[in-house]
Scaffold this motif. Sequence first.
Motif, PDB file in Angstrom:
ATOM      1  N   LEU A 119      -9.281  18.271 -17.056  1.00  0.00           N
ATOM      2  CA  LEU A 119      -8.729  18.248 -15.103  1.00  0.00           C
ATOM      3  C   LEU A 119      -9.767  18.767 -14.234  1.00  0.00           C
ATOM      4  O   LEU A 119     -10.339  19.932 -14.736  1.00  0.00           O
ATOM      5  CB  LEU A 119      -7.529  18.643 -15.216  1.00  0.00           C
ATOM      6  N   ASP A 120      -9.769  18.221 -13.227  1.00  0.00           N
ATOM      7  CA  ASP A 120     -10.550  18.905 -12.185  1.00  0.00           C
ATOM      8  C   ASP A 120      -9.851  20.018 -11.455  1.00  0.00           C
ATOM      9  O   ASP A 120      -8.547  20.271 -11.788  1.00  0.00           O
ATOM     10  CB  ASP A 120     -11.194  17.960 -11.106  1.00  0.00           C
ATOM     11  N   ALA A 122      -8.023  19.832  -8.765  1.00  0.00           N
ATOM     12  CA  ALA A 122      -6.665  19.479  -8.194  1.00  0.00           C
ATOM     13  C   ALA A 122      -6.044  18.815  -9.377  1.00  0.00           C
ATOM     14  O   ALA A 122      -4.684  18.271  -8.931  1.00  0.00           O
ATOM     15  CB  ALA A 122      -7.064  18.137  -7.338  1.00  0.00           C
ATOM     16  N   GLY A 123      -6.180  18.995 -10.583  1.00  0.00           N
ATOM     17  CA  GLY A 123      -5.375  18.490 -11.623  1.00  0.00           C
ATOM     18  C   GLY A 123      -5.291  17.227 -12.007  1.00  0.00           C
ATOM     19  O   GLY A 123      -4.682  16.693 -12.549  1.00  0.00           O
TER      20      GLY A 123
END
Lengths: 169, 369, 105
Positions: A119-120, A122-123
């Motif tokens: 995940l980045d 921002a999810g």
Amino acid sequence: MSSNLAICGYLSADELATCLPAPERMAKGPVAVIECVQDIPCNPCEEACPVRAITVGLPITSLPVLDAAKCIGCGVCIARCPGLAIFVVDGSRPGDEGTIQLPYEAWPLPEPGESVHALDRAGRRVGTGTVEKVLSAKAQDHTAVVIVRVSKQLLNTVRAISVEGRAEA
Amino acid sequence: MTQSDTDIIVIGAGPAGLSAAAEAARLGAAVLVLDENDRPGGQLFKQIHKFFGSKDHRAGVRGYAIGDSLLAETARLGARIELGAVVYAIYPDRRVAVITADQRRLLLNPKKIILATGASENALAFPGCTLPGVMSAGAVQTMVNLHRVLPADKTLMVGSGNVGLIVSYQIRQAGGKVAALVEAAPVIGGYGVHAAKISRLGVPILTGHTVKCVHGTDRVEGATLVALDDKFRAVPGSERDIEIGCVAIAVGLTPLAELALMCGCKFTYIPKLGGHLPVHDDNMETTAAGIYVAGDITGVEEASSAMEEGRLAGIAAAEALGRVAPSEAAVLKQAVWARLNALRTGRFGQARRDAKERITAEGRGAHVV
Amino acid sequence: MRILRHPILGNLDEQPPVFIEVDGELIPAREGEPIAAAIIAAGRLKLRHTRKSGEPRGVFCGIGRCTDCVMTVDGQANVRTCVTPVKAGMKIVTQGASPEREAQE
Ligand SMILES: Cc1cc2nc3c(=O)[nH]c(=O)nc-3n(C[C@H](O)[C@H](O)[C@H](O)COP(=O)(O)OP(=O)(O)OC[C@H]3O[C@@H](n4cnc5c(N)ncnc54)[C@H](O)[C@@H]3O)c2cc1C
Ligand code: SF4
Ligand code: SF4
Ligand code: FES
């Protein structure tokens, strides 16, 4: 204050510019990335580092500064940071993949060898990763450190993993 | 509970009250702590995350562990704690009226009183706000972290201060989902690192949004969110529905200062710190001589600062009783002030420090009662 | 919903449940937890109805201040269930007029 962090809750590329290590440094070996950009009263990272690569100084609201040349990428600071804001990235291996060490405080813990969602900030799911190791020593006090292998291109993007949807044993 | 030998009564066994009791007992005062709750610790034992600060503030240690050692310290130093004891009045002659756990009414007559009653959470009005499942964030936190009960699969969090951010993270840790966190203001109120923790787990933080209404018959089933413009007016057409079973309200706290009011303390109004607050001096003494305050009752901050204020009040009350020489007390208080000031710096802390300085400026040398 | 496993707090200790009766239905509970926690764990959020209009209410403050959680416990009315510990065998009844119940009667 009108930063992306303050509006959306995660750092934008601009805001990260001061945190991310130089590409040459990443290619040399593991190095800490300290994503702590607000002047909050906090300094355990400074004390945690065995080689004194992190400086906060006085007042304790000063931002942590990493001496990337000193940092040996040991990852000790990760679980000591109450903000869970420190990661260690390593782009030194041959091939297309590198590793990220990240703090993990959810249940269940991932298993070594497990394939997880990457995940980045921002999810958003941006790929998959392979768990290499899960460190959860007593001194970490339930903040596990997960070492996950991802594509080198994602070393500065992935900041969390999720085991959602995995088959329960 | 006997009264004859009590020098100091501390009301509230939260971080502020326990710290005050420990410090005063260390200096030899006979201390009795009263709390209406069945458990000591106030808000501290449900804080399961690692605290900020420096080594002196026990940074990196989880809230409940700090609570455990504070409780042990208080006990070791000989302060007594009486639980299930509600203080319902303090009379003009400074007698403290208590109902004990076994329903006895007592009037106690201490030499000094330290008020550390904390704060209560604010409610928010919107259509559906009384439906079962709309709860204060603190109630959700208590359910999840103390009683290990998750009210619903999916929660909507309202408010982006540290409480809203942290409780959202803790709902996730307990296996629940946070469908969204809405914040009416254009920016997040709490720390960026707390916001980043939930963002990367996929919790959308919607600044400039609020909850328009909550639907359901016998319990919360969904909510309508709406965007707000820069004058906090709803933007037509921006509504969207989400499915949730719980709405957690984290829109600030109000100091529980009724007892200070009964003592005739002078008050001041500081919205930034939660509203009407009893004025106090550098010793945490109010304008009513012998009545001290510490913690959230003096302005809503955080557990770390509540503990330091408690220590100040404890030292000052013991000093006033002659249990410690003024020169020694001055050194002790100096050390506490240094730690307290360190917490009140930076973009989040400085405003609190400025506000607190207004309170102490008003309080200095103004003992009218 | 019970939180059985937790990354920080560990597994919920396996304490044998006690039972309480809520509106005639037996539900499992953990001795000493607040009554409201046991009822919410059993999946029910509504704890009372308002006296006049019969509107449903549940826990709001969770610390004994708002009285939204009051129920009749062992015959005693207006007990704040968010701060009253469970004892085995308690009999708990929802207070206030419920529109549905009136319709049924
Ligand atoms: C949901 C939530 C999350 C929070 N998260 C954090 C966090 O992560 N980190 C942090 O540093 N801070 C956090 N805080 C703030 C922190 O908990 C408070 O600042 C701190 O607990 C204040 O301490 P206190 O001792 O003043 O009050 P409290 O902890 O509120 O204790 C007050 C005590 O007084 C008792 N009392 C009140 N009135 C009476 C009476 N009349 N008679 C007898 N007893 C009485 C109460 O029962 C209570 O036990 C949070 C607060 C909330 C509500
Ligand atoms: S990774 Fe190790 S060496 Fe590098 S900053 Fe953290 S503690 Fe120091
Ligand atoms: S410990 Fe973490 S949150 Fe604290 S200053 Fe260091 S990086 Fe920031
Ligand atoms: S929920 Fe407020 S008194 Fe019980």
